[in-house]
Design a protein around this motif. Structure first.
Motif, short mmCIF file in Angstrom:
data_model
loop_
_atom_site.label_atom_id
_atom_site.label_comp_id
_atom_site.label_asym_id
_atom_site.label_seq_id
_atom_site.Cartn_x
_atom_site.Cartn_y
_atom_site.Cartn_z
N HIS A 141 42.30 25.01 46.83
CA HIS A 141 42.19 24.61 45.42
C HIS A 141 42.00 25.83 44.54
O HIS A 141 42.60 25.92 43.46
N LEU A 142 41.17 26.78 44.98
CA LEU A 142 40.93 27.97 44.18
C LEU A 142 42.19 28.82 44.07
O LEU A 142 42.53 29.32 42.99
N VAL A 143 42.91 28.98 45.18
CA VAL A 143 44.17 29.72 45.13
C VAL A 143 45.15 29.04 44.18
O VAL A 143 45.82 29.70 43.36
N ASP A 144 45.26 27.72 44.28
CA ASP A 144 46.18 26.97 43.40
C ASP A 144 45.79 27.14 41.94
O ASP A 144 46.67 27.25 41.06
N ARG A 145 44.49 27.15 41.67
CA ARG A 145 44.04 27.31 40.28
C ARG A 145 44.42 28.68 39.75
O ARG A 145 44.85 28.81 38.59
N VAL A 146 44.28 29.71 40.57
CA VAL A 146 44.68 31.06 40.14
C VAL A 146 46.18 31.10 39.85
O VAL A 146 46.62 31.67 38.85
N ARG A 147 46.97 30.46 40.70
CA ARG A 147 48.42 30.44 40.47
C ARG A 147 48.75 29.74 39.15
O ARG A 147 49.64 30.17 38.40
N ASP A 148 48.06 28.66 38.84
CA ASP A 148 48.28 27.96 37.57
C ASP A 148 47.98 28.89 36.39
O ASP A 148 48.73 28.92 35.39
N LEU A 149 46.91 29.64 36.49
CA LEU A 149 46.53 30.56 35.42
C LEU A 149 47.55 31.68 35.27
O LEU A 149 47.88 32.09 34.14
N GLU A 150 48.07 32.17 36.38
CA GLU A 150 49.08 33.22 36.34
C GLU A 150 50.37 32.71 35.70
O GLU A 150 50.99 33.41 34.87
N ARG A 151 50.77 31.51 36.07
CA ARG A 151 52.01 30.95 35.50
C ARG A 151 51.87 30.67 34.00
O ARG A 151 52.86 30.72 33.26
N ALA A 152 50.65 30.39 33.55
CA ALA A 152 50.44 30.13 32.13
C ALA A 152 50.51 31.41 31.29
O ALA A 152 50.64 31.34 30.07
N ASP A 153 50.41 32.56 31.94
CA ASP A 153 50.46 33.86 31.25
C ASP A 153 51.36 34.81 32.06
O ASP A 153 50.91 35.82 32.58
N PRO A 154 52.65 34.48 32.18
CA PRO A 154 53.52 35.19 33.14
C PRO A 154 53.70 36.67 32.86
O PRO A 154 53.90 37.45 33.78
N GLU A 155 53.63 37.08 31.61
CA GLU A 155 53.84 38.48 31.27
C GLU A 155 52.53 39.27 31.17
O GLU A 155 52.54 40.45 30.84
N GLY A 156 51.41 38.61 31.44
CA GLY A 156 50.14 39.30 31.37
C GLY A 156 49.75 39.69 29.95
O GLY A 156 49.03 40.66 29.75
N THR A 157 50.21 38.92 28.98
CA THR A 157 49.93 39.24 27.58
C THR A 157 48.47 38.97 27.23
O THR A 157 47.80 39.80 26.61
N THR A 158 48.00 37.80 27.62
CA THR A 158 46.61 37.43 27.32
C THR A 158 45.64 38.01 28.34
O THR A 158 44.54 38.44 27.99
N PHE A 159 46.07 38.03 29.60
CA PHE A 159 45.23 38.52 30.68
C PHE A 159 45.97 39.64 31.43
O PHE A 159 46.68 39.38 32.41
N PRO A 160 45.86 40.88 30.96
CA PRO A 160 46.59 42.00 31.56
C PRO A 160 46.24 42.18 33.04
O PRO A 160 45.08 42.08 33.44
N ARG A 161 47.26 42.46 33.84
CA ARG A 161 47.07 42.68 35.27
C ARG A 161 48.28 43.44 35.80
O ARG A 161 49.35 43.43 35.19
N GLY A 162 48.09 44.10 36.92
CA GLY A 162 49.16 44.93 37.45
C GLY A 162 50.36 44.15 37.96
O GLY A 162 51.49 44.61 37.86
N LYS A 163 50.11 42.99 38.55
CA LYS A 163 51.18 42.14 39.09
C LYS A 163 51.06 40.75 38.49
O LYS A 163 49.95 40.27 38.26
N ARG A 164 52.21 40.10 38.28
CA ARG A 164 52.15 38.71 37.81
C ARG A 164 51.41 37.85 38.81
O ARG A 164 50.52 37.07 38.44
N HIS A 165 51.78 37.95 40.08
CA HIS A 165 51.09 37.24 41.17
C HIS A 165 50.73 38.26 42.24
O HIS A 165 51.46 39.21 42.48
N ASP A 166 49.61 38.06 42.88
CA ASP A 166 49.19 38.93 43.97
C ASP A 166 48.97 38.09 45.21
O ASP A 166 48.72 36.87 45.12
N ASP A 167 49.08 38.73 46.39
CA ASP A 167 48.68 38.02 47.61
C ASP A 167 47.24 37.52 47.43
O ASP A 167 46.41 38.21 46.84
#
Length: 281
Positions: free
Chosen positions: A247-273
Motif C-alpha cells: 500500500h505504501l509503495v502504491d501510494r508513492v507511485r500515485d504521488l509520483e504520477r500526480a507530479d510527473p515532471e517533478g515541478t511541485t516535488f523536485p526529485r532526481g527521477k520520476r520513479h525510483d526502485d
C-alpha cells in the motif's frame, strides 16, 4: 510473527536494483533483515562487467548468510566481510577502484531473545517501534547534508526544464561534484568494494523488550516522507503497520504520477526502485 515485504522497479523495462530479505530463524534463534538499494551508475564505463542487480544479489546473499550463521560477529564485521567476499568474486575481471563500481546502501537488522542490533549505511531508512508505539527513525544523513555549494547546484538542476540542454549540462556538473564526495572524507559512504566503509555505518543495539517491530525502506519508498511530505516517519510507520508495504509503495507511485515532471516535488527521477520490509518481532 508478521513479516511483509514489497518491492517494485521504478522503470518496468529495467531490472530492479533493490534487494530485500528476511531470515528466520537465525542459527536457531531470532532472525535478521537485509535491505539494499543499488546505486544506479551514470551512462558510460563504470569499470565493471556486472550489473548492479548482480552486485546487490551477492552482497545481500552474503549479509543474509553471515547474519544468521555468525552470531559471534558484529554487524560492522559482517558488512565488511560481505563486501570483501563480494569483491573477491569479480576482482580478477573488473576495476574495483573505479568510483562507480557497483555499490549499494545498506540496512541490516539482527535480533534474538536478548537484543535487537541495527546498522544503516547511506540513505535507506530504518524505523524502530517501541512497546508504547513511539517510532525512532535511524538515518544516515550524510548524503542529505552535503556542502551548501553542492546543494545549490542540485537546486539549479531541478529549476531547469526536463530534457533541456541546460539541465543536462547542469546535471553533469552537479553529478561530478557529488561523485567527488562519494566514499570520501567529508562526504558520504556506500557499500562498494572497500570493506573499511562498514566502519562508517550508523549502528546501535536495543534490549529485545524495547522493540516490537522494525521497518526498512529504500529511498524510493522514503519519498512518502522526505519528498512528498505526506507525514512524519511515525505516520509512515503507522501506515505500514495498518496497510502493509505494498500500500505504501502504491501510494508513492500515485504521488509520483500526480507530479510527473517533478515541478511541485523536485526529485532526481520520476520513479525510483522501491522496497519496504515490515517485521513485527
Amino acid at each position: 510473527m508478521r513479516i511483509e515485504l514489497a518491492t517494485e522497479p521504478g522503470d518496468p523495462t529495467r531490472p530492479n536494483e533493490d534487494y530485500a530479505a528476511v531470515m528466520l530463524p537465525a542459527a536457531g534463534q531470532g532472525g535478521s533483515l537485509v535491505l539494499l538499494d543499488g546505486v544506479t551508475p551514470p551512462a558510460g564505463d563504470d569499470g565493471c562487467l556486472h550489473s548492479v542487480p548482480w552486485f546487490t544479489a551477492r552482497l545481500g546473499g552474503a549479509l543474509g548468510e553471515l547474519s544468521v550463521s555468525r552470531r559471534d560477529m558484529t554487524l560492522v564485521e559482517i558488512l565488511a566481510t560481505a563486501i570483501k567476499r563480494t569483491a573477491d568474486t569479480h576482482i580478477q575481471t573488473c576495476d574495483l577502484s573505479h568510483p562507480r563500481t557497483p555499490q549499494a546502501t545498506v540496512v541490516l537488522v539482527r535480533w534474538d531473545d536478548e537484543r535487537v542490533e541495527h546498522l544503516v549505511l547511506s540513505d535507506s531508512a530504518l524505523l524502530v517501534a517501541a512497546p508504547d508505539g513511539r517510532v525512532t527513525a535511524v538515518l544516515d544523513e550524510r548524503l542529505a547534508h552535503l556542502p551548501p555549494a553542492i546543494r545549490e547546484l542540485r537546486d539549479t538542476v531541478r529549476a531547469l526544464p526536463r530534457g533541456s540542454a541546460e539541465r543536462e549540462a547542469a546535471g553533469r556538473e552537479y553529478g561530478a561534484a557529488v561523485e567527488a564526495l562519494r566514499n570520501a572524507e567529508g562526504g558520504f559512504f556506500t557499500a562498494a568494494a572497500d570493506p573499511s566503509a562498514a566502519a562508517r555505518a550508523i549502528t546501535g543495539s536495543s534490549p529485545r523488550t524495547a522493540v516490537t517491530a522494525v521497518a526498512a525502506l529504500t529511498d524510493g519508498v522514503g519519498r512518502w516522507v522526505e519528498t512528498f511530505r505526506e507525514g512524519s516517519w511515525q505516520e509512515c510507520f503507522d501506515l505500514l503497520r495498518k496497510e502493509g508495504p505494498q500500500h505504501l509503495v502504491d501510494r508513492v507511485r500515485d504521488l509520483e504520477r500526480a507530479d510527473p515532471e517533478g515541478t511541485t516535488f523536485p526529485r532526481g527521477k520520476r520513479h525510483d526502485d522501491a522496497a519496504a520490509v515490515y517485521a513485527e518481532l
